[in-house]
Design an enzyme around this catalytic site. Structure first.
Site, PDB file in Angstrom:
ATOM      1  N   GLU A   1     -49.801  34.467 -22.881  1.00 55.91           N
ATOM      2  CA  GLU A   1     -49.954  32.929 -22.314  1.00 55.91           C
ATOM      3  C   GLU A   1     -49.380  31.715 -23.235  1.00 55.91           C
ATOM      4  OE1 GLU A   1     -53.192  32.409 -19.127  1.00 55.91           O
ATOM      5  OE2 GLU A   1     -54.031  33.980 -20.361  1.00 55.91           O
TER       6      GLU A   1
ATOM      7  N   SER B   1     -53.176  33.932 -15.768  1.00 58.75           N
ATOM      8  CA  SER B   1     -51.939  33.296 -15.350  1.00 58.75           C
ATOM      9  C   SER B   1     -51.411  34.449 -14.576  1.00 58.75           C
ATOM     10  CB  SER B   1     -51.066  33.021 -16.432  1.00 58.75           C
ATOM     11  OG  SER B   1     -51.676  31.778 -17.042  1.00 58.75           O
TER      12      SER B   1
ATOM     13  N   TYR C   1     -46.697  27.373 -12.619  1.00 59.14           N
ATOM     14  CA  TYR C   1     -46.241  26.651 -13.520  1.00 59.14           C
ATOM     15  C   TYR C   1     -44.885  26.027 -13.544  1.00 59.14           C
ATOM     16  CZ  TYR C   1     -50.132  28.864 -15.698  1.00 59.14           C
ATOM     17  OH  TYR C   1     -51.544  29.218 -15.833  1.00 59.14           O
TER      18      TYR C   1
ATOM     19  N   ARG D   1     -63.018  26.718 -15.335  1.00 56.45           N
ATOM     20  CA  ARG D   1     -62.489  26.820 -13.657  1.00 56.45           C
ATOM     21  C   ARG D   1     -62.793  28.411 -12.981  1.00 56.45           C
ATOM     22  NH1 ARG D   1     -57.080  27.379 -14.060  1.00 56.45           N
ATOM     23  NH2 ARG D   1     -57.340  29.381 -12.838  1.00 56.45           N
TER      24      ARG D   1
ATOM     25  N   ASP E   1     -62.041  30.967 -10.019  1.00 52.41           N
ATOM     26  CA  ASP E   1     -61.320  30.881  -8.980  1.00 52.41           C
ATOM     27  C   ASP E   1     -62.103  31.850  -7.931  1.00 52.41           C
ATOM     28  OD1 ASP E   1     -59.135  29.706 -10.201  1.00 52.41           O
ATOM     29  OD2 ASP E   1     -58.555  31.707 -11.003  1.00 52.41           O
TER      30      ASP E   1
ATOM     31  N   GLU F   1     -62.693  35.141 -10.903  1.00 51.75           N
ATOM     32  CA  GLU F   1     -62.864  35.118 -12.422  1.00 51.75           C
ATOM     33  C   GLU F   1     -63.317  33.670 -12.751  1.00 51.75           C
ATOM     34  OE1 GLU F   1     -59.084  34.774 -14.530  1.00 51.75           O
ATOM     35  OE2 GLU F   1     -58.172  35.366 -12.551  1.00 51.75           O
TER      36      GLU F   1
ATOM     37  N   ASN G   1     -62.315  31.086 -15.912  1.00 56.97           N
ATOM     38  CA  ASN G   1     -61.472  30.544 -17.154  1.00 56.97           C
ATOM     39  C   ASN G   1     -62.099  29.654 -17.887  1.00 56.97           C
ATOM     40  OD1 ASN G   1     -58.349  31.487 -16.287  1.00 56.97           O
ATOM     41  ND2 ASN G   1     -59.522  30.834 -14.248  1.00 56.97           N
TER      42      ASN G   1
ATOM     43  N   GLY H   1     -55.634  25.726 -18.106  1.00 62.84           N
ATOM     44  CA  GLY H   1     -54.715  25.179 -18.025  1.00 62.84           C
ATOM     45  C   GLY H   1     -54.810  23.864 -17.981  1.00 62.84           C
TER      46      GLY H   1
END
Length: 314
Positions: free
Chosen positions: A18, A146, A216, A255, A257, A270, A272, A276
């Site tokens: 990433e 990602s 992205y 964050r 998900d 998951e 994070n 990002g």
């Protein structure tokens, strides 16, 4: 502002798959902190050594790294040894969240909802796994982010190729039941009982394919924030996400998900711990919906920087 935080390093780049995204995140964070009057400096951990990091004598650092060697607890442990306060979760929570298999085992033990799963290796009977989990299913490397190495498998014939792709990134591979429904993400700021969920974001990707490019580099994906959900469902999604974050011991920001099925039941995918921060990223989007600018978000995250083991904050 400069006197409040001292010399700040924005750690970005790194060595993971990433890296490209991290460069975008770090560049954005660095500019935002500079705009806020912070003495911020970029430091590429993929190009420079820990010895050089120590020589810079940063008063604190903002971790804008994603993936291995930046989000997985390794760097956090090194910063603890160096005594440099840093943003986000500590070594243990970072390592747990980076390992999607361990994350799911903890959630299951805590009674939190997550899709059924199995761990695959070279000896696994892939057809039997597909029969037990049902098709379609998701095959992915548990230590990447990602959507790197992720495949949605529609039939048994696709299992071998999906396993092979994921195995390029990880020794073990995670197979997970596919939840048909709405894709959501929940940004969280804070630590422990003070951790709070920001407005929920719904991701509407072309043909439901929220892959690396759609995350992205294109404008084809739509983001709805706040997500158009009944208030009770929004509250449930936020509460489950906060619980998922807390049981892993996450700190500072993160964050979560989530998939929401046809019955409005949330399923955790998951966490994070260093999300990002690019122009397409979802934490800044959720912060903006709550009235917080990108610049203010970066400053708030930086303000919470500390060593988690020693407790040093400046």
């Amino acid at each position: 502002m400069s006197a409040q935080f001292g010399k700040v390093g924005v750690l970005y780049g790194g060595k993971s798959a990433e890296r490209e995204v991290s460069i975008m995140s770090g560049t954005g964070v660095h500019q935002a902190l500079r705009n806020a009057g912070v003495e911020a400096h970029l430091f590429d951990t993929g190009m420079r050594s820990l010895a050089e990091l120590a020589e810079e004598r940063y008063d604190r650092v903002f971790i804008a790294l994603h993936g291995r060697y930046g989000e997985d607890g390794t760097l956090q442990g090194a910063l603890e040894l160096l005594g440099v306060p840093y943003t986000g979760s500590g070594p243990l929570a970072s390592a747990l969240a980076m390992d999607k298999t361990m994350t799911k085992r903890i959630w299951v033990n805590e009674g939190l909802p997550t899709p059924r799963f199995e761990v695959l290796d070279r000896t696994s009977d892939l057809a039997a796994v597909a029969a037990r989990l049902g098709l379609p299913l998701i095959v992915k490397p548990p230590h990447e982010g990602s959507t790197i190495g992720v495949t949605k498998v529609a039939d048994v014939a696709g299992m071998r190729a999906a396993y092979g792709l994921a195995a390029e990134y990880d020794e073990q591979v995670l197979a997970e039941s596919f939840v048909q429904g709405r894709e959501l993400t929940v940004a969280i700021l804070g630590t422990g009982a003070a951790a709070r969920a920001l407005p929920v974001v719904e991701i509407v990707a072309p043909e439901g394919n929220y892959d690396y490019e759609h995350k992205y580099f294109t404008d084809d994906t739509r983001y709805l924030c706040p997500a158009p959900l009944p208030p009770a469902v929004t509250q449930r999604v936020q509460e489950v996400s906060e619980a998922a974050y807390r049981v892993l011991g996450c700190e500072g920001w993160g964050r979560v998900d989530v998939m929401l099925d046809a019955d409005n039941q949330p399923y955790l995918l998951e966490v994070n711990t260093s999300p990002g921060m690019t122009g397409h990223s979802l934490v800044p989007m959720a912060a903006a919906a709550s009235g917080m600018s990108y610049e203010a978000l970066c400053v708030e995250i930086l303000r919470d920087a500390r060593c988690k083991i020693s407790g040093r904050s400046s």
